[in-house]
Scaffold this motif. Structure first.
Motif, PDB file in Angstrom:
ATOM      1  N   GLY A 137       0.673  -1.306  -0.044  1.00 22.61           N
ATOM      2  CA  GLY A 137       0.062   0.086  -0.038  1.00 22.61           C
ATOM      3  C   GLY A 137       0.697   1.242   0.070  1.00 22.61           C
ATOM      4  N   VAL A 138       1.949   0.992  -0.337  1.00 24.32           N
ATOM      5  CA  VAL A 138       3.142   2.462  -0.319  1.00 24.32           C
ATOM      6  C   VAL A 138       3.101   2.889  -1.717  1.00 24.32           C
ATOM      7  N   SER A 139       2.856   4.151  -2.171  1.00 30.80           N
ATOM      8  CA  SER A 139       3.365   4.527  -3.545  1.00 30.80           C
ATOM      9  C   SER A 139       4.646   5.137  -3.322  1.00 30.80           C
ATOM     10  N   VAL A 140       5.217   4.977  -4.624  1.00 29.49           N
ATOM     11  CA  VAL A 140       6.549   5.002  -4.696  1.00 29.49           C
ATOM     12  C   VAL A 140       7.168   5.848  -5.804  1.00 29.49           C
ATOM     13  N   ILE A 141       7.942   6.834  -5.398  1.00 34.35           N
ATOM     14  CA  ILE A 141       8.809   7.968  -6.689  1.00 34.35           C
ATOM     15  C   ILE A 141      10.033   7.173  -6.505  1.00 34.35           C
ATOM     16  N   TRP A 142      10.534   6.661  -8.033  1.00 34.13           N
ATOM     17  CA  TRP A 142      12.005   5.854  -7.967  1.00 34.13           C
ATOM     18  C   TRP A 142      12.571   6.565  -8.986  1.00 34.13           C
ATOM     19  N   ILE A 143      13.793   7.375  -8.610  1.00 41.49           N
ATOM     20  CA  ILE A 143      14.886   7.954  -9.659  1.00 41.49           C
ATOM     21  C   ILE A 143      15.719   6.843  -9.898  1.00 41.49           C
ATOM     22  N   GLU A 144      16.006   6.494 -11.093  1.00 43.56           N
ATOM     23  CA  GLU A 144      16.973   5.739 -11.512  1.00 43.56           C
ATOM     24  C   GLU A 144      17.351   5.809 -13.020  1.00 43.56           C
ATOM     25  N   HIS A 145      18.604   5.533 -13.069  1.00 42.21           N
ATOM     26  CA  HIS A 145      19.431   5.587 -14.550  1.00 42.21           C
ATOM     27  C   HIS A 145      19.126   4.219 -15.166  1.00 42.21           C
ATOM     28  N   ILE A 146      18.760   3.196 -14.367  1.00 44.95           N
ATOM     29  CA  ILE A 146      18.828   1.987 -14.938  1.00 44.95           C
ATOM     30  C   ILE A 146      17.362   1.630 -15.825  1.00 44.95           C
ATOM     31  N   ILE A 147      17.538   1.333 -17.099  1.00 42.56           N
ATOM     32  CA  ILE A 147      16.327   1.438 -18.247  1.00 42.56           C
ATOM     33  C   ILE A 147      15.491   0.146 -17.535  1.00 42.56           C
ATOM     34  N   ARG A 148      16.271  -0.801 -17.154  1.00 42.55           N
ATOM     35  CA  ARG A 148      15.415  -2.180 -16.877  1.00 42.55           C
ATOM     36  C   ARG A 148      14.530  -1.719 -15.458  1.00 42.55           C
ATOM     37  N   THR A 149      15.111  -0.930 -14.676  1.00 38.08           N
ATOM     38  CA  THR A 149      14.053  -0.839 -13.443  1.00 38.08           C
ATOM     39  C   THR A 149      13.080   0.019 -13.831  1.00 38.08           C
ATOM     40  N   MET A 150      13.167   0.919 -14.788  1.00 37.52           N
ATOM     41  CA  MET A 150      11.994   1.659 -15.170  1.00 37.52           C
ATOM     42  C   MET A 150      10.952   0.838 -15.885  1.00 37.52           C
ATOM     43  N   LEU A 151      11.349  -0.055 -16.724  1.00 36.11           N
ATOM     44  CA  LEU A 151      10.489  -0.832 -17.712  1.00 36.11           C
ATOM     45  C   LEU A 151       9.704  -1.728 -16.683  1.00 36.11           C
ATOM     46  N   GLU A 152      10.644  -2.423 -15.908  1.00 39.59           N
ATOM     47  CA  GLU A 152      10.268  -3.714 -14.875  1.00 39.59           C
ATOM     48  C   GLU A 152       9.252  -3.444 -13.885  1.00 39.59           C
ATOM     49  N   GLY A 153      10.079  -2.094 -13.173  1.00 41.20           N
ATOM     50  CA  GLY A 153       9.635  -1.984 -11.903  1.00 41.20           C
ATOM     51  C   GLY A 153       8.482  -0.644 -11.455  1.00 41.20           C
ATOM     52  N   THR A 154       8.142  -0.099 -12.777  1.00 44.31           N
ATOM     53  CA  THR A 154       7.469   1.058 -12.481  1.00 44.31           C
ATOM     54  C   THR A 154       5.978   1.056 -13.206  1.00 44.31           C
ATOM     55  N   ASP A 155       5.013   1.789 -12.840  1.00 47.94           N
ATOM     56  CA  ASP A 155       3.763   2.247 -13.472  1.00 47.94           C
ATOM     57  C   ASP A 155       3.689   2.977 -14.549  1.00 47.94           C
ATOM     58  N   ARG A 156       4.562   4.205 -14.280  1.00 40.62           N
ATOM     59  CA  ARG A 156       4.599   5.178 -15.213  1.00 40.62           C
ATOM     60  C   ARG A 156       6.090   5.678 -15.102  1.00 40.62           C
ATOM     61  N   VAL A 157       6.439   6.433 -15.921  1.00 39.15           N
ATOM     62  CA  VAL A 157       7.658   7.194 -16.147  1.00 39.15           C
ATOM     63  C   VAL A 157       7.626   8.498 -16.281  1.00 39.15           C
ATOM     64  N   MET A 158       8.231   9.420 -15.785  1.00 38.83           N
ATOM     65  CA  MET A 158       8.447  11.122 -15.879  1.00 38.83           C
ATOM     66  C   MET A 158      10.058  11.080 -16.266  1.00 38.83           C
ATOM     67  N   LEU A 159      10.107  11.986 -17.433  1.00 42.49           N
ATOM     68  CA  LEU A 159      11.378  12.456 -17.723  1.00 42.49           C
ATOM     69  C   LEU A 159      11.596  13.863 -17.295  1.00 42.49           C
ATOM     70  N   LEU A 160      12.554  14.084 -16.483  1.00 45.94           N
ATOM     71  CA  LEU A 160      12.712  15.587 -16.016  1.00 45.94           C
ATOM     72  C   LEU A 160      14.152  15.961 -16.753  1.00 45.94           C
ATOM     73  N   ALA A 161      13.993  17.253 -17.538  1.00 47.53           N
ATOM     74  CA  ALA A 161      15.082  17.512 -18.155  1.00 47.53           C
ATOM     75  C   ALA A 161      14.884  19.193 -18.486  1.00 47.53           C
TER      76      ALA A 161
END
Ligand SMILES: Nc1ncnc2c1ncn2[C@@H]1O[C@H](COP(=O)(O)OP(=O)(O)OP(=O)(O)O)[C@@H](O)[C@H]1O
Ligand SMILES: [Mg+2]
Length: 242
Positions: free
Chosen positions: A188-212
């Protein structure tokens, strides 16, 4: 889906360095939101604003429907915003168990008995239950990362902010962290996950935000964002990253 965290027009400047110009996003209940962006984009600065360490130049933050922009670090932590640090900083001369307990006692304001109970639960989740009496300074990198997450979990967060917990780990260790984040989400915890590793974003998240360039350039389904022209432009156009 309802938002647990709403960030509107968040900005911060350090002198003439306008690191964040206008960041807008929502974190939904039961969601893992990945955040990517080049080195120096302001990802860690954003986390530091969310936890109250840094004061934004402008913008508002609402947590569970309540404006929290005026709240300090302790209040936000006790209110349910937990975080890890990009460079894990456990108390090296303290045991794993004691390190986790610190999260409960000082982060969440628990009694010693409550914090002990919580630390046992957390140690199980982060799979350090067989290393409770080891000094934190003796841990390898994966276990240090786990402990860093555990110290945040001990504060009983409603949202957990992860700053590159996968960095420096092997492929299989990254898989273990992805599974750990999934388990945390399932509690039941919501997570914001900063990471450079592409796999973590594809396999570990529901949505991705690009900050630039100080803004939230694009937010969406992980695969869509990773394949977007915006991501290609940021990483190929400017990039010493990935
Ligand atoms: N307390 C501060 N005072 C002044 N400038 C700062 C401060 N904290 C961060 N900065 C600057 O803000 C910018 C963004 O830094 P930040 O650490 O947020 O980047 P990041 O996106 O987390 O990068 P990385 O991927 O390398 O971790 C950098 O130019 C940094 O020098
Ligand atoms: Mg950073």
């Amino acid at each position: 889906m309802s938002a647990v965290l709403t960030v509107k027009d968040l900005g911060i400047s350090f002198g003439s360095n306008h690191v964040l110009k206008s960041i807008n996003f929502e974190l939904n209940e039961n969601e893992v939101l990945g955040v990517i962006g080049p080195n120096g984009a302001g990802k860690t600065v954003m986390l530091n604003i969310l936890t109250g360490i840094l004061k934004p130049t402008k913008g508002t933050i609402s947590f569970q429907g309540k404006e929290i922009s005026h709240e300090g670090v302790t209040e936000r932590c006790r209110g349910g915003i937990g975080r890890t640090f990009q460079v894990p900083r456990p108390f090296e001369q303290m045991t794993v168990f004691e390190n986790i307990m610190v999260g409960g006692v000082f982060g969440a304001g628990m009694s010693e008995a409550e914090a002990k109970q919580k630390a046992l639960e957390v140690a199980d989740v982060i799979k350090l239950d067989d290393k409770l009496d080891l000094f934190a300074g003796k841990l390898g990198l994966l276990d240090r990362k786990r402990l860093e997450i555990g110290r945040a979990l001990a504060t009983e967060p409603k949202i957990l902010l992860l700053d590159e917990v996968g960095g420096g780990l092997t492929e299989s260790e990254v898989g273990l962290i992805i599974n750990l984040v999934k388990e945390i989400k399932s509690q039941g915890v919501s997570v914001i996950w900063i990471e450079h590793i592409i796999r973590t974003m594809l396999e570990g998240t529901d949505r991705v935000m690009l900050l630039a360039d100080g803004v939230d350039v694009i937010t969406g389904a992980p695969l869509d964002v990773m394949n977007s022209s915006e991501v290609k432009k940021v990483y190929m156009g400017g990039g010493d990253d990935e």
